[in-house]
Design an enzyme around this catalytic site. Sequence first.
Site, PDB file in Angstrom:
ATOM      1  N   LYS A  57       0.842  -1.215   0.000  1.00  0.00           N
ATOM      2  CA  LYS A  57       0.000   0.000   0.000  1.00  0.00           C
ATOM      3  C   LYS A  57       0.871   1.258   0.000  1.00  0.00           C
ATOM      4  O   LYS A  57       0.599   2.201  -0.735  1.00  0.00           O
ATOM      5  CB  LYS A  57      -0.900  -0.023   1.248  1.00  0.00           C
ATOM      6  CG  LYS A  57      -1.443   1.324   1.669  1.00  0.00           C
ATOM      7  CD  LYS A  57      -2.394   1.195   2.811  1.00  0.00           C
ATOM      8  CE  LYS A  57      -2.190   1.950   4.071  1.00  0.00           C
ATOM      9  NZ  LYS A  57      -1.379   3.059   4.303  1.00  0.00           N
ATOM     10  N   ASN A  58       1.925   1.248   0.828  1.00  0.00           N
ATOM     11  CA  ASN A  58       2.697   2.471   1.005  1.00  0.00           C
ATOM     12  C   ASN A  58       3.721   2.707  -0.101  1.00  0.00           C
ATOM     13  O   ASN A  58       4.493   3.672  -0.031  1.00  0.00           O
ATOM     14  CB  ASN A  58       3.334   2.496   2.395  1.00  0.00           C
ATOM     15  CG  ASN A  58       2.247   2.664   3.464  1.00  0.00           C
ATOM     16  OD1 ASN A  58       1.092   2.991   3.147  1.00  0.00           O
ATOM     17  ND2 ASN A  58       2.596   2.426   4.721  1.00  0.00           N
ATOM     18  N   ARG A  86      -3.767  10.383   3.414  1.00  0.00           N
ATOM     19  CA  ARG A  86      -2.621  11.289   3.538  1.00  0.00           C
ATOM     20  C   ARG A  86      -1.954  11.539   2.175  1.00  0.00           C
ATOM     21  O   ARG A  86      -1.145  12.440   2.040  1.00  0.00           O
ATOM     22  CB  ARG A  86      -1.536  10.659   4.439  1.00  0.00           C
ATOM     23  CG  ARG A  86      -2.011  10.164   5.764  1.00  0.00           C
ATOM     24  CD  ARG A  86      -2.050  11.202   6.821  1.00  0.00           C
ATOM     25  NE  ARG A  86      -0.824  11.938   6.972  1.00  0.00           N
ATOM     26  CZ  ARG A  86      -0.758  13.140   7.549  1.00  0.00           C
ATOM     27  NH1 ARG A  86      -1.853  13.701   8.008  1.00  0.00           N
ATOM     28  NH2 ARG A  86       0.402  13.770   7.671  1.00  0.00           N
ATOM     29  N   CYS A 105      -4.847   7.821   9.249  1.00  0.00           N
ATOM     30  CA  CYS A 105      -5.170   7.284  10.572  1.00  0.00           C
ATOM     31  C   CYS A 105      -4.948   8.320  11.668  1.00  0.00           C
ATOM     32  O   CYS A 105      -4.042   9.145  11.587  1.00  0.00           O
ATOM     33  CB  CYS A 105      -4.309   6.058  10.836  1.00  0.00           C
ATOM     34  SG  CYS A 105      -4.859   4.670   9.852  1.00  0.00           S
ATOM     35  N   ASP A 149       4.206   0.107  12.229  1.00  0.00           N
ATOM     36  CA  ASP A 149       2.958  -0.546  11.795  1.00  0.00           C
ATOM     37  C   ASP A 149       2.915  -2.043  12.134  1.00  0.00           C
ATOM     38  O   ASP A 149       1.875  -2.678  11.968  1.00  0.00           O
ATOM     39  CB  ASP A 149       2.785  -0.367  10.285  1.00  0.00           C
ATOM     40  CG  ASP A 149       2.882   1.086   9.890  1.00  0.00           C
ATOM     41  OD1 ASP A 149       1.876   1.786  10.005  1.00  0.00           O
ATOM     42  OD2 ASP A 149       3.973   1.523   9.504  1.00  0.00           O
ATOM     43  N   VAL A 204       8.113   6.297  16.815  1.00  0.00           N
ATOM     44  CA  VAL A 204       7.794   6.960  15.534  1.00  0.00           C
ATOM     45  C   VAL A 204       6.575   7.876  15.674  1.00  0.00           C
ATOM     46  O   VAL A 204       6.596   9.023  15.230  1.00  0.00           O
ATOM     47  CB  VAL A 204       7.577   5.919  14.413  1.00  0.00           C
ATOM     48  CG1 VAL A 204       7.238   6.613  13.091  1.00  0.00           C
ATOM     49  CG2 VAL A 204       8.819   5.046  14.247  1.00  0.00           C
TER      50      VAL A 204
HETATM   51  N1  EPU Z   1       6.387  14.210  10.912  1.00  0.00           N
HETATM   52  C1  EPU Z   1       6.428  15.548  11.251  1.00  0.00           C
HETATM   53  N2  EPU Z   1       6.284  16.483  10.252  1.00  0.00           N
HETATM   54  C2  EPU Z   1       6.086  16.119   8.950  1.00  0.00           C
HETATM   55  C3  EPU Z   1       6.045  14.746   8.611  1.00  0.00           C
HETATM   56  C4  EPU Z   1       6.199  13.812   9.616  1.00  0.00           C
HETATM   57  O1  EPU Z   1       6.618  15.893  12.412  1.00  0.00           O
HETATM   58  O2  EPU Z   1       5.957  17.013   8.096  1.00  0.00           O
HETATM   59  C5  EPU Z   1       6.523  13.198  11.978  1.00  0.00           C
HETATM   60  C6  EPU Z   1       5.210  12.422  12.159  1.00  0.00           C
HETATM   61  O3  EPU Z   1       4.313  13.114  12.970  1.00  0.00           O
HETATM   62  C7  EPU Z   1       5.696  11.138  12.772  1.00  0.00           C
HETATM   63  C8  EPU Z   1       7.064  10.932  12.100  1.00  0.00           C
HETATM   64  O4  EPU Z   1       7.455  12.204  11.582  1.00  0.00           O
HETATM   65  O5  EPU Z   1       5.885  11.298  14.150  1.00  0.00           O
HETATM   66  C9  EPU Z   1       7.069   9.911  11.002  1.00  0.00           C
HETATM   67  O6  EPU Z   1       6.096  10.219  10.030  1.00  0.00           O
HETATM   68  P1  EPU Z   1       6.285   9.853   8.489  1.00  0.00           P
HETATM   69  O7  EPU Z   1       6.267  11.117   7.704  1.00  0.00           O
HETATM   70  O8  EPU Z   1       7.474   8.957   8.358  1.00  0.00           O
HETATM   71  O9  EPU Z   1       4.975   9.024   8.192  1.00  0.00           O
HETATM   72  P2  EPU Z   1       4.012   9.128   6.956  1.00  0.00           P
HETATM   73  O10 EPU Z   1       4.784   9.315   5.704  1.00  0.00           O
HETATM   74  O11 EPU Z   1       2.897  10.067   7.254  1.00  0.00           O
HETATM   75  C10 EPU Z   1       4.113   6.597   6.360  1.00  0.00           C
HETATM   76  C11 EPU Z   1       3.100   5.498   6.232  1.00  0.00           C
HETATM   77  C12 EPU Z   1       2.624   5.089   7.612  1.00  0.00           C
HETATM   78  C13 EPU Z   1       3.826   4.632   8.421  1.00  0.00           C
HETATM   79  C14 EPU Z   1       4.888   5.735   8.467  1.00  0.00           C
HETATM   80  C15 EPU Z   1       6.149   5.302   9.173  1.00  0.00           C
HETATM   81  C16 EPU Z   1       2.058   5.986   4.145  1.00  0.00           C
HETATM   82  C17 EPU Z   1       0.849   6.408   3.405  1.00  0.00           C
HETATM   83  N3  EPU Z   1       1.983   5.982   5.463  1.00  0.00           N
HETATM   84  O12 EPU Z   1       3.408   7.676   6.967  1.00  0.00           O
HETATM   85  O13 EPU Z   1       1.743   3.999   7.422  1.00  0.00           O
HETATM   86  O14 EPU Z   1       3.410   4.307   9.718  1.00  0.00           O
HETATM   87  O15 EPU Z   1       5.222   6.155   7.125  1.00  0.00           O
HETATM   88  O16 EPU Z   1       6.725   4.210   8.520  1.00  0.00           O
HETATM   89  O17 EPU Z   1       3.072   5.625   3.531  1.00  0.00           O
HETATM   90  C18 EPU Z   1      -0.204   2.760   7.694  1.00  0.00           C
HETATM   91  O18 EPU Z   1       0.092   2.185   6.637  1.00  0.00           O
HETATM   92  O19 EPU Z   1      -1.133   2.390   8.441  1.00  0.00           O
HETATM   93  C19 EPU Z   1       0.565   3.928   8.109  1.00  0.00           C
HETATM   94  C20 EPU Z   1       0.163   4.779   9.054  1.00  0.00           C
END
Ligand code: EPU
Length: 451
Positions: A24-25, A98, A122, A324, A346
């Site tokens: 998915k990601n 997102r 989420c 996750d 995380v």
């Molecule tokens: N963060 C910030 N500012 C930002 C971006 C992120 O402070 O501008 C913080 C977040 O709040 C968090 C940390 O950085 O504490 C990590 O966030 P990240 O940006 O890595 O996560 P994401 O890209 O929003 C993706 C996956 C998530 C997965 C995370 C970590 C997708 C669509 N989502 O989220 O997957 O948990 O990376 O590996 O790729 C899921 O599949 O259920 C899911 C939540």
Amino acid sequence: MTDDVLVVHGGTPLEGRIRVRGAKNLVSKAMVAALLGDSPSRLFDVPKIRDVEVVRGLLGLHGVKVTDGDEDGELVFDPANVESASTDQINVHAGSSRIPILFCGPLLHRLGHAFIPDLGGCHIGPRPIDFHLQALREFGATVDKTPEGLHLSAPNGLHGTKFALPYPSVGATEQVLLTAVMAEGVTELRNAAVEPEIIDLICVLQKMGAIIKVHTDRVIEIQGVPKLHGYTHRPIPDRIEAASWAAAALATRGHVEVLGAQQADMMTFLNIFRSVGGEYEVTDSRPPRLGDPGQEGGIRFWHPGGELKSVALETDVHPGFMTDWQQPLVVALTQARGLSIVHETVYEQRLGYTEALNSMGANIQVYRDCLGGTPCRFGRRNFKHSAVIAGPSKLHAADLVIPDLRAGFSHLIAALAAEGTSRVYGVDLINRGYEDFEAKLADLGAHVERP
Ligand code: EPU
């Protein structure tokens, strides 16, 4: 809400074989990348999940023709007529995922402006987008925040930049990649995320004509090119879904073969799985040859009988234990003898789901302290982000409401492992990230029904 409920008769081990498709990601990001090409792209093994539908809808609104290919799970994207969409049309997708934030760079390159609706995804903490916006401004974009969403433009084009992320965010790294590939000049991103899904996105972009170097120590260098073409890509399999089924096998004392699961992307999970007392066997894929139909690889996971052992784990960015993977595995940890410790580094609020497990007889305490040595941003900020799980606990049935995708799957596992009949409300949320999960449950012999 009443339609959106699954009745789960627990206590039966899950036994059988299921298959996972493209991650998915990665899939959702590869779909966005198709916007950057000047010719069609083909993506295989795309799971039928809600996040894919959302991105498909948004691509369609921006003039990308998305059609089903010949192979089951194949999508074809034709970006020949990329066009602006109205804010009203885009806002239909507000709050659903997102992924829209990743449209910024590609839309700025193709149209010179972008509108991004309010984001969803989420509810696992505040999930800010400050790194994304900071990066886009570094490239020369202007960002106007309005109550309806974000309006972006790039009056002087996008230019390569040197930039360090405050934290190796997956999404912000993808934002930089999708913007830098066609920005003028060289971009150097430090403290980048290097999850397998990101490396696979880099493979997609490289196939399109991008020049991207992944250096050691989380440094990624991107040489902008003026033009990209379409790609043909078979994504890496979904390692989060694979681990979720593995955890379900362990928690229900069952035996599940996950076709498509790949050892290399799951090494950290496999180490913990073995430390807890679970067993697994990896089968490598074998391509078909004359007189040999070949074999699809995967991993068989099972509970060998006897008691599970407690472990201490900390979630972290790759190559650490994925955040996750945490929620599904914790259900199995409620069955392990002794005290298991989980330090979530995380997301600051990803342990709320443990309350539901406690209502089923689990014994889980959450703490604001960092119960582990991994540097973490949450200890001093007073977030309950560490858990101590005392086991083994006999789980009993309960009525549960699913809070988010991964926690939802953990609720489902708990209901399957518990004695008695549970009602799990809000299960449709699981379709956001798990393809055909009800059919897969049926294949594994679970006793579940829609009332
Ligand atoms: N963060 C910030 N500012 C930002 C971006 C992120 O402070 O501008 C913080 C977040 O709040 C968090 C940390 O950085 O504490 C990590 O966030 P990240 O940006 O890595 O996560 P994401 O890209 O929003 C993706 C996956 C998530 C997965 C995370 C970590 C997708 C669509 N989502 O989220 O997957 O948990 O990376 O590996 O790729 C899921 O599949 O259920 C899911 C939540």
